[in-house]
Design a protein around this motif. Structure first.
Motif, PDB file in Angstrom:
ATOM      1  N   ALA C 339       0.732  -1.113   0.027  1.00 30.65           N
ATOM      2  CA  ALA C 339       0.014  -0.139  -0.006  1.00 30.65           C
ATOM      3  C   ALA C 339       0.954   1.270  -0.261  1.00 30.65           C
ATOM      4  O   ALA C 339       1.749   1.357   0.776  1.00 30.65           O
ATOM      5  N   VAL C 340       0.402   2.121  -0.929  1.00 31.18           N
ATOM      6  CA  VAL C 340       1.361   3.373  -0.769  1.00 31.18           C
ATOM      7  C   VAL C 340       0.776   4.411   0.079  1.00 31.18           C
ATOM      8  O   VAL C 340      -0.415   4.355   0.290  1.00 31.18           O
ATOM      9  N   THR C 341       1.649   4.893   0.887  1.00 28.55           N
ATOM     10  CA  THR C 341       1.096   5.603   2.146  1.00 28.55           C
ATOM     11  C   THR C 341       1.400   7.190   1.638  1.00 28.55           C
ATOM     12  O   THR C 341       0.557   8.051   2.415  1.00 28.55           O
ATOM     13  N   ASP C 342       2.318   7.331   0.781  1.00 31.02           N
ATOM     14  CA  ASP C 342       2.515   8.867   0.363  1.00 31.02           C
ATOM     15  C   ASP C 342       1.856   8.837  -0.943  1.00 31.02           C
ATOM     16  O   ASP C 342       2.630   8.634  -2.011  1.00 31.02           O
ATOM     17  N   ALA C 343       0.688   9.190  -0.911  1.00 31.21           N
ATOM     18  CA  ALA C 343       0.157   9.080  -2.373  1.00 31.21           C
ATOM     19  C   ALA C 343       0.438  10.530  -2.981  1.00 31.21           C
ATOM     20  O   ALA C 343      -0.556  10.716  -4.150  1.00 31.21           O
ATOM     21  N   ARG C 344       1.092  11.473  -2.688  1.00 25.36           N
ATOM     22  CA  ARG C 344       1.178  12.685  -3.317  1.00 25.36           C
ATOM     23  C   ARG C 344       1.497  12.569  -4.808  1.00 25.36           C
ATOM     24  O   ARG C 344       2.393  11.728  -5.031  1.00 25.36           O
ATOM     25  N   SER C 345       0.974  13.752  -5.478  1.00 27.55           N
ATOM     26  CA  SER C 345       1.868  13.659  -6.854  1.00 27.55           C
ATOM     27  C   SER C 345       2.994  13.862  -6.940  1.00 27.55           C
ATOM     28  O   SER C 345       3.755  14.311  -6.088  1.00 27.55           O
ATOM     29  N   VAL C 346       3.539  13.738  -8.257  1.00 25.46           N
ATOM     30  CA  VAL C 346       5.000  14.045  -8.425  1.00 25.46           C
ATOM     31  C   VAL C 346       5.052  15.616  -8.165  1.00 25.46           C
ATOM     32  O   VAL C 346       6.380  15.997  -7.593  1.00 25.46           O
ATOM     33  N   ASP C 347       4.243  16.383  -8.642  1.00 27.51           N
ATOM     34  CA  ASP C 347       4.192  17.712  -8.308  1.00 27.51           C
ATOM     35  C   ASP C 347       4.220  18.119  -6.682  1.00 27.51           C
ATOM     36  O   ASP C 347       5.051  19.068  -6.391  1.00 27.51           O
ATOM     37  N   GLN C 348       3.469  17.617  -6.001  1.00 22.25           N
ATOM     38  CA  GLN C 348       3.474  17.712  -4.793  1.00 22.25           C
ATOM     39  C   GLN C 348       4.716  17.436  -4.248  1.00 22.25           C
ATOM     40  O   GLN C 348       5.378  18.182  -3.385  1.00 22.25           O
ATOM     41  N   ILE C 349       5.424  16.150  -4.439  1.00 23.17           N
ATOM     42  CA  ILE C 349       6.505  15.837  -3.818  1.00 23.17           C
ATOM     43  C   ILE C 349       7.774  16.805  -4.215  1.00 23.17           C
ATOM     44  O   ILE C 349       8.584  17.102  -3.510  1.00 23.17           O
ATOM     45  N   THR C 350       7.693  17.315  -5.535  1.00 23.90           N
ATOM     46  CA  THR C 350       8.624  18.207  -5.967  1.00 23.90           C
ATOM     47  C   THR C 350       8.541  19.399  -5.126  1.00 23.90           C
ATOM     48  O   THR C 350       9.628  20.171  -4.738  1.00 23.90           O
ATOM     49  N   ARG C 351       7.399  19.758  -4.688  1.00 23.44           N
ATOM     50  CA  ARG C 351       7.286  21.280  -4.038  1.00 23.44           C
ATOM     51  C   ARG C 351       7.734  21.111  -2.722  1.00 23.44           C
ATOM     52  O   ARG C 351       8.639  21.832  -1.834  1.00 23.44           O
ATOM     53  N   MET C 352       7.642  19.732  -2.113  1.00 23.78           N
ATOM     54  CA  MET C 352       7.899  19.596  -0.404  1.00 23.78           C
ATOM     55  C   MET C 352       9.427  19.536  -0.728  1.00 23.78           C
ATOM     56  O   MET C 352      10.020  20.123   0.046  1.00 23.78           O
ATOM     57  N   ILE C 353      10.252  18.846  -1.773  1.00 19.24           N
ATOM     58  CA  ILE C 353      11.623  18.755  -1.630  1.00 19.24           C
ATOM     59  C   ILE C 353      12.079  20.518  -1.900  1.00 19.24           C
ATOM     60  O   ILE C 353      13.112  20.674  -1.286  1.00 19.24           O
ATOM     61  N   ARG C 354      11.368  21.045  -2.831  1.00 20.15           N
ATOM     62  CA  ARG C 354      12.019  22.596  -2.904  1.00 20.15           C
ATOM     63  C   ARG C 354      11.991  23.174  -1.532  1.00 20.15           C
ATOM     64  O   ARG C 354      12.844  24.024  -1.122  1.00 20.15           O
ATOM     65  N   LYS C 355      10.840  23.052  -1.122  1.00 22.64           N
ATOM     66  CA  LYS C 355      10.370  23.836   0.311  1.00 22.64           C
ATOM     67  C   LYS C 355      11.700  23.632   1.333  1.00 22.64           C
ATOM     68  O   LYS C 355      11.738  24.196   2.229  1.00 22.64           O
ATOM     69  N   SER C 356      12.086  22.268   1.304  1.00 16.02           N
ATOM     70  CA  SER C 356      12.974  21.731   2.316  1.00 16.02           C
ATOM     71  C   SER C 356      14.475  22.175   2.096  1.00 16.02           C
ATOM     72  O   SER C 356      15.218  22.054   2.779  1.00 16.02           O
ATOM     73  N   GLY C 357      14.415  22.895   0.758  1.00 15.86           N
ATOM     74  CA  GLY C 357      15.857  23.570   0.527  1.00 15.86           C
ATOM     75  C   GLY C 357      16.534  22.516  -0.299  1.00 15.86           C
ATOM     76  O   GLY C 357      17.784  22.829  -0.569  1.00 15.86           O
ATOM     77  N   PHE C 358      16.001  21.679  -0.901  1.00 18.79           N
ATOM     78  CA  PHE C 358      16.758  20.665  -1.915  1.00 18.79           C
ATOM     79  C   PHE C 358      16.375  20.788  -3.230  1.00 18.79           C
ATOM     80  O   PHE C 358      15.257  21.463  -3.416  1.00 18.79           O
ATOM     81  N   GLN C 359      16.879  20.299  -4.056  1.00 16.59           N
ATOM     82  CA  GLN C 359      16.680  20.428  -5.460  1.00 16.59           C
ATOM     83  C   GLN C 359      16.237  18.843  -5.801  1.00 16.59           C
ATOM     84  O   GLN C 359      16.875  18.090  -5.738  1.00 16.59           O
ATOM     85  N   PRO C 360      14.894  18.895  -6.605  1.00 14.54           N
ATOM     86  CA  PRO C 360      14.625  17.596  -6.904  1.00 14.54           C
ATOM     87  C   PRO C 360      15.219  17.426  -8.430  1.00 14.54           C
ATOM     88  O   PRO C 360      15.337  18.254  -9.258  1.00 14.54           O
ATOM     89  N   VAL C 361      15.655  16.246  -8.651  1.00 11.64           N
ATOM     90  CA  VAL C 361      16.517  15.874  -9.703  1.00 11.64           C
ATOM     91  C   VAL C 361      15.733  14.646 -10.468  1.00 11.64           C
ATOM     92  O   VAL C 361      15.532  13.604  -9.852  1.00 11.64           O
ATOM     93  N   PHE C 362      15.274  15.144 -11.929  1.00 11.88           N
ATOM     94  CA  PHE C 362      14.563  14.020 -12.392  1.00 11.88           C
ATOM     95  C   PHE C 362      15.330  13.356 -13.343  1.00 11.88           C
ATOM     96  O   PHE C 362      14.913  12.207 -13.328  1.00 11.88           O
TER      97      PHE C 362
END
Lengths: 65, 260, 369
Positions: C339-362
């Motif tokens: 079961a996926v427990t973090d069901a956020r979209s790629v966009d949402q996760i990308t935003r979270m990573i940026r907000k944490s001060g990190f760069q999301p790398v695709f």
């Protein structure tokens, strides 16, 4: 006859290796001899005849790090 | 997992209880070599091979070295693998045993080793049954290649030959010690006992010192100082001393959530 | 010496006893070391080390920044077949579980790939169950070739193969291999893998090595936490990773910490692995291997994953579907592997990573040829 000794062409008067070492004024115990790229140990010097054109290296152990 | 109490360095099937390797170069008098060996406890010493000076009545340097000490002929003077191989074979044929320190130097300004030629010579000589100790630029990939080529140990330089600069290559040597399954002997540039001790504390298996001992005002004393430093460094390594602590402990901004 | 010899050698070791005797001083010394030995890893996995999580975290953060910068790599899993002949007692895909099995056609794979690629993801992880008859080499190489159109990196998490087969998949364009030992404890391994090819412990254990030899540039390993004593498992996984890193210096080695979730629980698992242990294990690994990749899947909750960004993680899956065909079709009755427990979209996760001060790398890798 002419030989190459330690990279230089010289006129050699000795016929055997023992003689050559003596001729060069060296203490035999300190010399390592190589004739035509083959090491010749000291006990074989007496039976090693020198031929015209031989390449001979007379080496010795020295200080080094 | 406990470190061995019976701490010996095994090389080429021989066990060494002393981890200071010394050299015979640059002494003001060759008669100092034997007392230096005794004072330092060194059980292995390097010698070099050169064309004789015609007319020289010098006695063989080997007569100044006690039989109990293992000879480590080096290939100094060699500029190619081929020359190093030739020198090694001559040394063995003339009864110096089968240890060889490969030293191929093409850079005459800084006397730094040529790793490519060194590797070629190592491959050939290891196959011929030599106990090969290659002097090398500290390079992790190269240390692996030497291992695969059959080297018995690796000898990274601490800093350029004769500079007394100590462990300028410290971080690279540290990595080599980390990855190497072969003994690591720090060679060249060790100018003071404290530098030798530092190398041993880091986990080096042995240290080779020549210039610093030979050119001191009192080589016998200097040899003794190096012997003690190497032993102390080794003992500190075995005692597993704590590393320096380089950051303070913070409150819990990163892990506090786990307790809430 | 293969890693199997090390596994056998460590079987003599009494982990429980050792962990109990670890002292504060042991932990402090190991914590401040520059290069950590096996024993240091053990110290940091001990109960005593739980009092040092914050300094461990600080050091782990520094090391991760030093070697990876402030970045988090992103990938998505793609399940292409859930046919499976294995009898893993803990898995939802196990051969005895009755559900309608699916295998994507090549067209469907193309549709899934397109749907995932639209989110920006460029690293894909292909998963199958173990059913070579259903997913033969020809099918797998075709799948890889299709995915190559959409993704710069193709990882495989499929059944263990011989080196020669891996070479074929590498030639087709796959570049990384994920294989979990599930459990390093051989007794438990035997119990939970009663039959099939997977019952062969050694074959599975040496799979990452065969992959490395076959030319995969990256290898990702791990244990399924919950099956064995977690800290002993974490130690063996760390040992395995270091062995691979040292034996195959040209391969990027990563570890994962999959935790058993309820969706799988065909049998109850015996060891709990709470968040605090999860974090301790991650931090200990980071200190032990500063250059190690650490992969965090969507098995973990959003809130927890947000925290892990700062604790040494280097790769996140995002927008994951763990059912076959989940991206394009959204089947209602599909069976998930977990079961996926973090069901956020790629966009949402990308935003979270940026907000944490990190760069999301695709995309951090692409083959040049």
């Amino acid at each position: 006859m002419k030989i190459r000794l330690n990279g230089r062409t010289i006129e050699c008067r000795s016929s055997r290796l023992t003689g050559l070492v003596r001729e060069m004024g060296l203490a035999p115990s300190s010399v390592v001899a190589e004739v035509n790229l083959e090491v010749v140990t000291q006990e074989k010097w007496e039976s090693t005849w020198i031929k015209d054109g031989d390449e001979i290296e007379l080496l010795s152990f020295v200080g080094g790090g | 997992m406990a470190k061995n109490d019976n701490d010996v360095l095994v090389l080429g099937g021989k066990s060494f209880t002393n981890r200071l390797l010394t050299g015979t170069g640059k002494f003001s008098s060759r008669s100092l070599i034997s007392p230096m060996l005794e004072a330092s406890g060194s059980q292995m010493i390097t010698v070099a091979l050169r064309r004789v000076d015609m007319g020289s009545k010098d006695e063989n340097i080997l007569t100044f070295i006690p039989d109990t000490v293992t000879l480590l002929p080096n290939t100094s003077g060699a500029r190619t693998a081929k020359e190093a191989i030739r020198i090694a074979r001559i040394a063995r044929e003339s009864g110096c045993g089968n240890f060889i320190k490969i030293e191929v130097i093409t850079d005459m300004q800084y006397l730094l080793p040529d790793n490519q030629e060194t590797l070629k010579a190592t491959e050939v000589l290891a196959k011929e049954g030599f106990v090969v100790l290659p002097y090398m630029m500290p390079d992790i990939t190269f240390a692996r290649q030497l291992h695969d080529a059959g080297a018995a140990a690796v000898m990274p330089l601490g800093s350029p030959i004769g500079t007394n600069l100590g462990l300028e290559m410290k971080s690279m040597i540290k990595r080599i010690i980390e990855i190497s399954s072969l003994p690591v002997v720090v060679d060249a540039g060790i100018g003071r006992p404290s530098q030798a001790a530092q190398a041993m504390e880091m986990g080096a298996d042995a240290v080779l010192v020549n210039t610093a001992i030979a050119t001191s005002a009192d080589p016998v004393r200097a040899g003794k100082a190096f012997g003690m430093a190497v032993a102390a460094g080794r003992m500190a390594y075995l005692a597993d001393m704590a590393d320096e602590q380089d950051f303070a402990e913070a409150s819990s901004p990163l892990t506090g959530f786990l307790r809430s | 010496m293969s890693f199997m010899d090390q596994v056998i050698a460590w079987e003599e070791f009494d982990f429980k006893d050792f962990f109990e005797k670890v002292t504060t001083r042991d932990v402090q010394r190991s914590l401040h070391r520059d290069i950590l030995a096996f024993r240091d890893l053990l110290h940091l996995l001990s109960p005593c080390a739980q009092d040092f999580l914050e300094p461990m975290a600080q050091k782990a953060r520094l090391l991760t920044r030093q070697y990876f910068g402030r970045t988090i790599g992103l990938y998505a899993p793609l399940y292409i077949s859930d046919y499976c002949v294995n009898q893993c007692t803990y898995c939802g895909f196990n051969a005895h579980t009755r559900f309608a099995r699916t295998k994507l056609t090549l067209d469907q794979i193309d549709q899934e790939a397109e749907a995932i690629a639209k989110t920006g993801i460029r690293h894909i992880l292909v998963l199958t169950g173990e059913a070579p008859a259903r997913t033969p080499m020809s099918y797998l190489t075709d799948a890889v070739r299709i995915l190559k159109k959409y993704f710069s990196s193709i990882g495989l998490e499929i059944f263990p193969m011989d080196e020669a087969d891996y070479r074929i998949l590498v030639a087709a364009g796959a570049d990384s291999l994920t294989v979990y030992q599930e459990v390093y404890d051989r007794k438990i391994y035997k119990q939970v893998h009663p039959g099939g090819k997977k019952a062969d412990y050694a074959y599975r254990l040496l799979t990452p090595e065969r992959g490395a030899q076959a030319g995969f540039r990256a290898v990702n390993i791990g244990a399924l936490f919950g099956l064995g004593n977690p800290m002993a498992e974490a130690f063996m996984a760390g040992l395995h990773a270091r062995y691979l890193e040292q034996t195959y210096p040209d391969v990027e080695v990563s570890l994962s910490l999959p935790r058993m979730t309820k969706a799988e629980g065909a049998t109850a698992f015996c060891h709990s692995f709470p968040d605090i242990s999860f974090v301790q294990c991650m931090l200990a690994w980071r200190l032990f291997m500063p250059r190690l990749g650490i992969t965090i899947s969507t098995r973990e909750s959003a809130a927890f994953r947000d925290r892990l960004v700062h604790l040494g993680a280097t790769r996140y899956s995002a927008g994951s579907r763990t059912d076959v065909g989940g991206y394009a079709r959204n089947l209602e009755d599909s069976t998930v592997q977990f079961a996926v427990t973090d069901a956020r979209s790629v966009d949402q996760i990308t935003r979270m990573i940026r907000k944490s001060g990190f760069q999301p790398v695709f995309k951090d890798w692409e083959s040049v040829i």
